[in-house]
Design a protein around this motif. Structure first.
Motif: not given
Length: 393
Positions: A74, A187-188, A190-191, A194-195, A225
Motif C-alpha cells: 500500500p 491504505a487508510e 488513500a481510501a 479516493r472518496a 491515483d
C-alpha cells in the motif's frame, strides 16, 4: 575514497550530527559512508552539482529495482505516482499540472490566515512549562495544508497520524512494525482521498483538490491515483519538514537569548534563511547515476547511488564564513535545504511563508519565551527534528 563509519541512530549523532559532517567533509569530496554502504558528498559544490545534473535522478534504475515486500505494497502504491520519485517525462507532466493549481498567488493568500492561526494557538498556551511542538509547530503546517486541500480541518489529528506513520519508511533503522504502520496508514489515507476526490468531482469547491482535478495541459489531466499521491506528498513532505523547521528555528533563536530584532519586517527573511541553513529539517537526499559521470574526481557508474548531505553542505567553510555560528545578519546564506534543480521542493514557498508569518507572531505575543531545559532531537534520521521543545512564557 575514504571510508567512514557512523551509525545514524547513535544517540550522540542524533543530537549533533555536525561534527561527523565536518570530519567527513575533511576526508574528501566523495566519502564512502559504511553504514549506508554508499558514497556520499558533504561539501556544497559537490552536492549542488549532483542535485542539478540531470544525469542523476530519483527514479530507481530498472536493474536496481527489487521486488516489493507484500506487506509494504500500500505504501509503494502511492510512491509509484509521486513526482518526488519520478523522472521526466512523467515528472515533468506531474509537476507542470501541480504548479497550475499550487500557484504563488494561492500560497501568498494564506499569509493572513497563518498569522490568525498562530495568534489563536498562542492564546491557548498553558501556564507553566509546555511543549511547543504539539501546541504550535505541528498544528500550523497541518491546518494550513488541510485548508489548502479543502480537507476538513477537524481531521488534523488523523492526518498527523497518517503522516508520521508513512514517513517512518524513510527513517534509519526502520522496523517491521514501522513498515506495517506505514502500510496501514497508506491504505487508510488513500481510501479517504479516493472518496474525497470523487466527492469533489461531483461538487467542486474553492480548494486545491478541486484545482488539481481541473488542472490540464495539452489535454492531459491527473489520474485519481496521481491526485492521491500528490495530496499525500503535499501533506507528508510539506508538513514533516515545516514542523521541524519551525521547531528547530525556535530552538535556535532561544539558544541565542531570543530573536532580538531578527524577526523585524526588514530582517525576518534573512533570519528564516539562516534557520534553514544552520539546522535544516532534512539532512540527506539520495540520487541514482543514470550514466557514467565524474564528480569531484570520483567516477560514478550507471546504477550507483549517492547520498547528498544537505545539512553538511550548508556548513561548508568553503562557501560560508564561520558556518557553525548562527548569524541571521550574515550577508549570504547558501543552502540546499529545499534541494535544487529538477526536484526543488514544490512546497518551499509555503514553508517559508509559514515561518515568516508564524515566528514573528510567536515572539510578539510571547516576548519572554524561554527554554525549559535542553531541546532533544528525535532519532528519525534522515529527518532532523526535535522530539520535544519545552518552553515557558
Amino acid at each position: 575514497m575514504q571510508r567512514l563509519s557512523q551509525s545514524p541512530t547513535d544517540p550522540d549523532f542524533v543530537q549533533n550530527p555536525y561534527p561527523f559532517y565536518d570530519r567527513a567533509r575533511a576526508a574528501g569530496r566523495v566519502v564512502w559512508w559504511e553504514d549506508y554502504a554508499m558514497p556520499c558528498v558533504f561539501g556544497h559544490a559537490a552536492a549542488n552539482q549532483i542535485l542539478r545534473d540531470r544525469r542523476f535522478g530519483r527514479e530507481v534504475p530498472v536493474e536496481k529495482q527489487r521486488p516489493i515486500a507484500p506487506h509494504t505494497a500500500p505504501f509503494y502504491a502511492i510512491e509509484a505516482h509521486s513526482m518526488l520519485e519520478l523522472e521526466p517525462p512523467r515528472h515533468t507532466r506531474l509537476r507542470s499540472l501541480v504548479l497550475r493549481a499550487f500557484t504563488a498567488r494561492r500560497i501568498e493568500g494564506m499569509g493572513p490566515e497563518i498569522e490568525a492561526l498562530a495568534r489563536a494557538l498562542i492564546a491557548d498556551f498553558p501556564e507553566g512549562p509546555f511543549d511547543l511542538l504539539p501546541t504550535f509547530a505541528e498544528v500550523i503546517p497541518v491546518v494550513v495544508i488541510a485548508r489548502l486541500l479543502g480537507v476538513p480541518e477537524g481531521m488534523k489529528d488523523q492526518l498527523l497520524a497518517w503522516s508520521h506513520a508513512m514517513v517512518g519508511m524513510y527513517q534509519a533503522g526502520r522496523t517491521r512494525a514501522m513498515e506495517d504502520a506505514a502500510a496501514t496508514a497508506s491504505a487508510e489515507f488513500a481510501a479517504f482521498l479516493r472518496a474525497y476526490i470523487d466527492e469533489r468531482r461531483r461538487a467542486p469547491g474553492d480548494d486545491l483538490i478541486t484545482s488539481l482535478i481541473a488542472a490540464e495541459e495539452a489535454g492531459e489531466k491527473l489520474s485519481t491515483d496521481e491526485l492521491i499521491s500528490t495530496c499525500v506528498l503535499l501533506l507528508n513532505a510539506g508538513h514533516e519538514a515545516t514542523v521541524h523547521a519551525i521547531g528547530n528555528g525556535v530552538a535556535a533563536l532561544l539558544s541565542q537569548g531570543g530573536p532580538q530584532d531578527w524577526l523585524s519586517p526588514e530582517k525576518r527573511e534573512g533570519t528564516v534563511e539562516e534557520i534553514l541553513r544552520w539546522d535544516p529539517p532534512l539532512h540527506m537526499f539520495t540520487r541514482w547515476a543514470y550514466e557514467r559521470i565524474e564528480v569531484m574526481g570520483h567516477v560514478f557508474e550507471p546504477g550507483d547511488q549517492v547520498g547528498v548531505m544537505l545539512a553538511a553542505a550548508a556548513r561548508d567553510p568553503a562557501v560560508i564564513e564561520a558556518p557553525g555560528r548562527f548569524d541571521p545578519m550574515r550577508p549570504g546564506k547558501p543552502h540546499l535545504s529545499f534541494g535544487a534543480g529538477l526536484h526543488f521542493c514544490v512546497g518551499a514557498p509555503l514553508a517559508r511563508l509559514e515561518m515568516l508569518r508564524a515566528l514573528p507572531v510567536l515572539f510578539e505575543l510571547c516576548p519572554g519565551l524561554r527554554l525549559e531545559g535542553r531541546p532533544s532531537y528525535a532519532a528519525t534520521y534522515h529527518f532532523h527534528g526535535l522530539s520535544a521543545l519545552m518552553v515557558r512564557r
